[in-house]
Design an enzyme around this catalytic site. Structure first.
Site, mmCIF file in Angstrom:
data_model
loop_
_atom_site.group_PDB
_atom_site.id
_atom_site.type_symbol
_atom_site.label_atom_id
_atom_site.label_comp_id
_atom_site.label_asym_id
_atom_site.label_seq_id
_atom_site.Cartn_x
_atom_site.Cartn_y
_atom_site.Cartn_z
ATOM 1 N N GLY A 77 0.879 -1.082 0.050
ATOM 2 C CA GLY A 77 0.125 0.025 -0.084
ATOM 3 C C GLY A 77 0.643 1.464 -0.183
ATOM 4 O O GLY A 77 1.788 1.319 -0.445
ATOM 5 N N ARG A 109 0.498 3.225 -13.441
ATOM 6 C CA ARG A 109 0.521 3.795 -12.031
ATOM 7 C C ARG A 109 -0.562 5.114 -12.168
ATOM 8 O O ARG A 109 -0.115 6.047 -12.257
ATOM 9 C CB ARG A 109 1.871 4.416 -11.558
ATOM 10 C CG ARG A 109 2.722 3.353 -11.254
ATOM 11 C CD ARG A 109 4.025 3.932 -10.598
ATOM 12 N NE ARG A 109 4.915 2.879 -10.231
ATOM 13 C CZ ARG A 109 5.050 2.468 -9.022
ATOM 14 N NH1 ARG A 109 3.850 2.730 -8.262
ATOM 15 N NH2 ARG A 109 6.035 1.517 -8.769
ATOM 16 N N CYS A 113 18.576 -10.029 -1.205
ATOM 17 C CA CYS A 113 18.265 -11.258 -0.850
ATOM 18 C C CYS A 113 17.938 -12.264 -2.274
ATOM 19 O O CYS A 113 18.470 -13.409 -2.141
ATOM 20 C CB CYS A 113 17.001 -11.168 0.049
ATOM 21 S SG CYS A 113 15.503 -10.693 -0.860
ATOM 22 N N ASP A 146 7.786 -10.244 1.870
ATOM 23 C CA ASP A 146 6.929 -9.145 1.445
ATOM 24 C C ASP A 146 6.078 -9.852 0.065
ATOM 25 O O ASP A 146 5.025 -9.631 0.051
ATOM 26 C CB ASP A 146 7.504 -8.113 0.807
ATOM 27 C CG ASP A 146 6.540 -6.936 0.591
ATOM 28 O OD1 ASP A 146 5.377 -6.802 1.066
ATOM 29 O OD2 ASP A 146 6.807 -6.137 -0.406
ATOM 30 N N CYS A 175 20.058 -25.366 -13.258
ATOM 31 C CA CYS A 175 20.832 -24.069 -12.395
ATOM 32 C C CYS A 175 22.320 -24.780 -12.133
ATOM 33 O O CYS A 175 23.213 -24.080 -12.082
ATOM 34 C CB CYS A 175 20.250 -23.672 -11.191
ATOM 35 S SG CYS A 175 18.705 -22.581 -11.714
ATOM 36 N N CYS A 229 24.729 -24.917 -14.582
ATOM 37 C CA CYS A 229 24.976 -23.663 -15.465
ATOM 38 C C CYS A 229 26.130 -23.110 -15.075
ATOM 39 O O CYS A 229 26.554 -22.775 -13.932
ATOM 40 C CB CYS A 229 23.874 -22.510 -15.158
ATOM 41 S SG CYS A 229 24.035 -21.031 -16.081
ATOM 42 N N CYS A 268 24.050 -15.836 -10.629
ATOM 43 C CA CYS A 268 22.622 -15.806 -10.766
ATOM 44 C C CYS A 268 21.868 -16.547 -9.423
ATOM 45 O O CYS A 268 21.013 -16.227 -8.703
ATOM 46 C CB CYS A 268 22.218 -16.535 -11.992
ATOM 47 S SG CYS A 268 20.270 -16.785 -11.857
ATOM 48 N N CYS A 317 15.436 -14.921 -7.443
ATOM 49 C CA CYS A 317 14.273 -14.710 -6.435
ATOM 50 C C CYS A 317 13.330 -15.932 -6.585
ATOM 51 O O CYS A 317 12.816 -16.379 -7.691
ATOM 52 C CB CYS A 317 13.543 -13.219 -6.681
ATOM 53 S SG CYS A 317 12.120 -13.169 -5.501
ATOM 54 N N CYS A 336 15.260 -16.917 -16.612
ATOM 55 C CA CYS A 336 16.669 -17.505 -16.846
ATOM 56 C C CYS A 336 17.216 -17.038 -17.988
ATOM 57 O O CYS A 336 18.417 -16.673 -17.870
ATOM 58 C CB CYS A 336 16.285 -19.109 -16.461
ATOM 59 S SG CYS A 336 17.756 -19.964 -16.979
#
Length: 370
Positions: A65, A132, A249, A271, A311, A314, A320, A324, A342
């Site tokens: 928000g 937006r 992260c 989040d 992965c 790779c 990489c 996320c 990827c």
């Protein structure tokens, strides 16, 4: 005592805007409790008290928000509580805002309390206003630009968060040029709704790969010309190539518990995952050390550890690291899938990997030191 970072949603998902691609609006539709209202003073005190009782330093980040809907009084109460419970502990304050509600009074408060501000701005007017818009359907670009000017007037440090969507992914040069004057940019690929296979707003892997290539070229050009512009993703890659840990992260290879506190005190591990199944507990009932050890927290972390065999094989995995977790949805057979971008990252590392390494070597050698 260890450090603690908290992302706080003082008004839950409430917002005076109605951005079409808002990922949190999507999350709210998937929860039993759609919106938790404004955080009470009691919950706010429990949050602050429990934070300082178990950690130092502490990072408080407010998000929505639109967190400024909570009002100046809420934030002044927060500062009073932080001053009371810190007892000498160092803490930092930050806020992510669309800027539409920023006033001189709020700016004076943010300056006084040392807030770092993240301002949501998607580049040029046409791209920004495409998705937006406010609840009346009107574009918000001018309000965001006015907020940036107010932040500059009060000398409040801020960075720009730019969502990379279908609106701006094919205008990388123009988007970068429009944002570089702000000095600090974070590009985030748009998140479509959970289960949305159509990519309603998100760029395709091919488009995002091209965006990364073009943006990196401008980043490198400016850095070598002595006009450094911080672009978070590239800063992190250079840090990693220089032997340092990434601060983002998404680049660590596995999830940790990134405490996100809803306005009713409910705590979630991320989040992007404020969903009923991942609710860890409440700050009104438990401390953060206990919440971090909860069954839901452990399951969330453990479920992110699996790495796709493609992965692991790779040659770019060390940079990489799978990316996320949210970009590895939907899971396959209970495990995170291959990152949806990827191909984008592979193209960046294939075509600009040597340039990244040279930049990292030059940074280590002090080539860009003032």
């Amino acid at each position: 005592m260890k450090a603690l970072s908290l992302l706080i949603k003082p008004v839950s998902g409430a917002c005076e805007y109605s951005c079409e691609y808002c990922f949190y609006k999507d999350e709210l539709t998937l929860r039993k409790e759609k919106n938790s209202g404004v955080m009470s003073s009691g919950t706010l005190e429990n949050l602050v008290r429990r934070a300082f009782s178990c950690a130092c330093p502490v990072s408080f980040m407010f998000q929505g928000g639109e967190p400024l809907l909570a009002g100046l009084g809420f934030f002044e109460t927060f500062s009073e509580l932080a001053h009371r419970y810190a007892r000498g502990c160092v803490y930092t304050n930050s806020i992510q805002t669309n800027g539409g509600l920023l006033t001189k009074e709020l700016a004076a408060y943010l300056k006084r309390e040392g807030f770092l501000v993240g301002l949501s701005l998607d580049g040029q007017r046409n791209a920004h206003d495409m998705y937006r818009r406010d609840t009346r359907g009107e574009g918000t670009y001018e309000r965001t630009r006015a907020a940036a000017k107010l932040l500059e007037e009060y000398e409040i440090p801020y960075n720009v968060l730019c969502v990379v969507s279908r609106a701006n992914v094919n205008t990388a040069e123009e988007t970068y040029a429009a944002l570089k004057k702000h000095g600090y940019i974070q590009f985030i690929p748009c998140l479509d709704s959970f289960g949305d296979a159509e990519r309603t707003y998100a760029p395709s892997p091919e488009e995002y790969g091209e965006f990364l290539i073009n943006t990196f070229d401008m980043y490198e050009r400016d850095l070598r010309a002595g006009e450094y512009v911080s672009v978070r993703i590239f800063d992190n890659y250079i840090n990693m190539l220089s032997g340092r840990r990434p601060e983002a992260c998404a680049m660590t290879g596995r999830c940790s518990v990134s405490f996100t506190v809803e306005s009713d005190g409910s705590v979630y591990p991320c989040d992007f995952y404020c969903l009923d199944q991942w609710r860890l507990g409440s700050v009104n009932e438990s401390g953060f050390a206990e919440l971090e050890k909860s069954a839901a927290a452990c399951e969330f972390v453990n479920s992110s550890v699996y790495m796709n065999t493609e992965c692991r094989a790779c040659s770019y995995f060390s940079l990489c690291r799978g990316g996320c977790r949210r970009e590895r949805e939907p899971f396959e057979n209970g495990h995170p899938a291959l990152n949806r971008y990827c191909a984008s990252y592979k193209r960046l590392f294939s075509e600009r990997g040597q340039s990244l390494r040279r930049l990292a070597e030059d940074v280590r050698g002090g080539a860009f030191s003032k």
